[in-house]
Design a protein around this motif. Structure first.
Motif, PDB file in Angstrom:
ATOM      1  N   GLY A  16       0.786  -1.223   0.000  1.00 26.69           N
ATOM      2  CA  GLY A  16       0.000   0.000   0.000  1.00 26.69           C
ATOM      3  C   GLY A  16       0.821   1.278   0.000  1.00 26.69           C
ATOM      4  N   LYS A  17       2.119   1.160   0.237  1.00 23.66           N
ATOM      5  CA  LYS A  17       2.982   2.349   0.276  1.00 23.66           C
ATOM      6  C   LYS A  17       3.530   2.669  -1.112  1.00 23.66           C
ATOM      7  N   GLU A  58       2.723   1.234 -16.349  1.00 23.77           N
ATOM      8  CA  GLU A  58       2.112  -0.081 -16.497  1.00 23.77           C
ATOM      9  C   GLU A  58       1.666  -0.517 -15.112  1.00 23.77           C
ATOM     10  N   GLY A  59       0.368  -0.515 -14.909  1.00 23.77           N
ATOM     11  CA  GLY A  59      -0.151  -0.905 -13.605  1.00 23.77           C
ATOM     12  C   GLY A  59       0.339   0.033 -12.513  1.00 23.77           C
ATOM     13  N   ARG A  60       0.972  -0.504 -11.502  1.00 23.50           N
ATOM     14  CA  ARG A  60       1.449   0.287 -10.361  1.00 23.50           C
ATOM     15  C   ARG A  60       2.853   0.839 -10.555  1.00 23.50           C
ATOM     16  N   THR A  73      13.713   7.347 -13.034  1.00 20.70           N
ATOM     17  CA  THR A  73      13.057   6.887 -11.817  1.00 20.70           C
ATOM     18  C   THR A  73      12.025   5.821 -12.144  1.00 20.70           C
ATOM     19  N   LEU A  74      11.866   4.903 -11.228  1.00 19.54           N
ATOM     20  CA  LEU A  74      10.819   3.889 -11.319  1.00 19.54           C
ATOM     21  C   LEU A  74       9.973   4.057 -10.064  1.00 19.54           C
ATOM     22  N   HIS A  75       8.766   4.551 -10.252  1.00 18.78           N
ATOM     23  CA  HIS A  75       7.898   4.849  -9.119  1.00 18.78           C
ATOM     24  C   HIS A  75       6.896   3.731  -8.921  1.00 18.78           C
ATOM     25  N   ILE A  76       6.766   3.327  -7.679  1.00 20.30           N
ATOM     26  CA  ILE A  76       5.844   2.247  -7.318  1.00 20.30           C
ATOM     27  C   ILE A  76       4.692   2.868  -6.529  1.00 20.30           C
ATOM     28  N   THR A  77       3.509   2.641  -6.992  1.00 18.59           N
ATOM     29  CA  THR A  77       2.334   3.201  -6.335  1.00 18.59           C
ATOM     30  C   THR A  77       1.528   2.090  -5.661  1.00 18.59           C
ATOM     31  N   ALA A  78       1.238   2.280  -4.379  1.00 20.13           N
ATOM     32  CA  ALA A  78       0.427   1.311  -3.621  1.00 20.13           C
ATOM     33  C   ALA A  78       0.935  -0.108  -3.832  1.00 20.13           C
ATOM     34  N   ALA A  79       2.132  -0.338  -3.360  1.00 20.94           N
ATOM     35  CA  ALA A  79       2.820  -1.608  -3.617  1.00 20.94           C
ATOM     36  C   ALA A  79       1.994  -2.818  -3.167  1.00 20.94           C
ATOM     37  N   VAL A  80       2.131  -3.887  -3.935  1.00 21.05           N
ATOM     38  CA  VAL A  80       1.541  -5.174  -3.582  1.00 21.05           C
ATOM     39  C   VAL A  80       2.641  -6.224  -3.579  1.00 21.05           C
TER      40      VAL A  80
END
Lengths: 112, 116
Positions: A16-17, A58-60, A73-80
């Motif tokens: 979720g982070k 692509e997705g998150r 940068t590679l940004h991760i949104t709401a990690a699963v």
């Protein structure tokens, strides 16, 4: 000598982070690539960034490229949890070259 | 399409023995590469080829030789294996720069090599 540096090298985060992985490179390049590698597996292409200001999602995951800053940068949104893997960036320096130079990788672990 | 395949998947060698790793691709790609992957060091380029009959040195070529007699195959040879060559070896291929297909690399499944 061209260097491609990623940070952090290891990242443990809660589901979720949001978080960002950075890829810095030391020479001129307008081509940058992101790959994912699961443990014991091969590398899978995620993104190809071919110009300054390029952004792909692509997705998150969202990747961007700033060629003036020599930074991607590679940004991760709401990690699963399924995003747990090692992420590599790679650079193709200059023009007329055939080589790809890889970063050392960022090992991401997403905790449930 | 099988994509990029590698043979063998795993091998144990004794110091001084020789072996050949085979990489094959069925995508009609011009460019092929051999990398080694070691913990904490990412992928390092050993040798590469930009077409049939051509080869060139990468970042860590010492102790390895390559050949590209056919467009679809790229062979990596170890003439006298050393423990420092214990690693996971990946082959990759891609179409030439500027090709309509985005020029990402396609990787094989890897070969795990242990040299005792």
């Amino acid at each position: 000598e061209l260097k491609v540096e990623q940070n952090p090298l290891f990242l443990s985060m809660q589901e979720g982070k949001n978080y960002t992985i950075y890829c810095n490179y030391s020479t001129t390049s307008d081509r940058l690539y992101w790959y994912r590698q699961d443990p014991g597996k091969s590398l899978e292409s995620l993104f190809v960034l071919l110009s300054n200001g390029a952004v792909k999602q692509e997705g998150r995951l969202m990747a961007s490229l700033d060629t003036k800053a020599r930074l991607s940068t590679l940004h991760i949104t709401a990690a699963v949890h399924d995003l747990s893997a090692t992420y590599f960036c790679a650079v193709k320096p200059g023009s007329g070259t055939y080589k790809y130079i890889f970063g050392t990788g960022t090992r991401l672990k997403v905790l449930a | 399409n099988a994509g990029v395949t590698q043979t063998p998947k795993f091998r144990v060698l004794k110091t001084g023995q020789s072996m050949t790793l085979l990489c094959a691709q069925d995508m009609n790609h011009e460019y092929m590469y051999w990398y080694r992957q070691d913990p904490g060091m990412g992928l390092r380029l050993i040798h590469y080829s930009v077409g049939e009959g051509t080869t060139a040195k990468g970042e860590v070529p010492d102790g390895y030789n390559v050949s590209r007699l056919k467009k679809q195959n790229f062979l990596l040879g170890l003439e006298s294996a050393a423990p420092s060559q214990t690693s996971v070896y990946f082959c990759a291929s891609n179409p030439p720069t500027g090709h309509l297909i985005q020029e990402t690399q396609y990787f094989g499944p890897g070969t795990r090599l242990l040299v005792l």
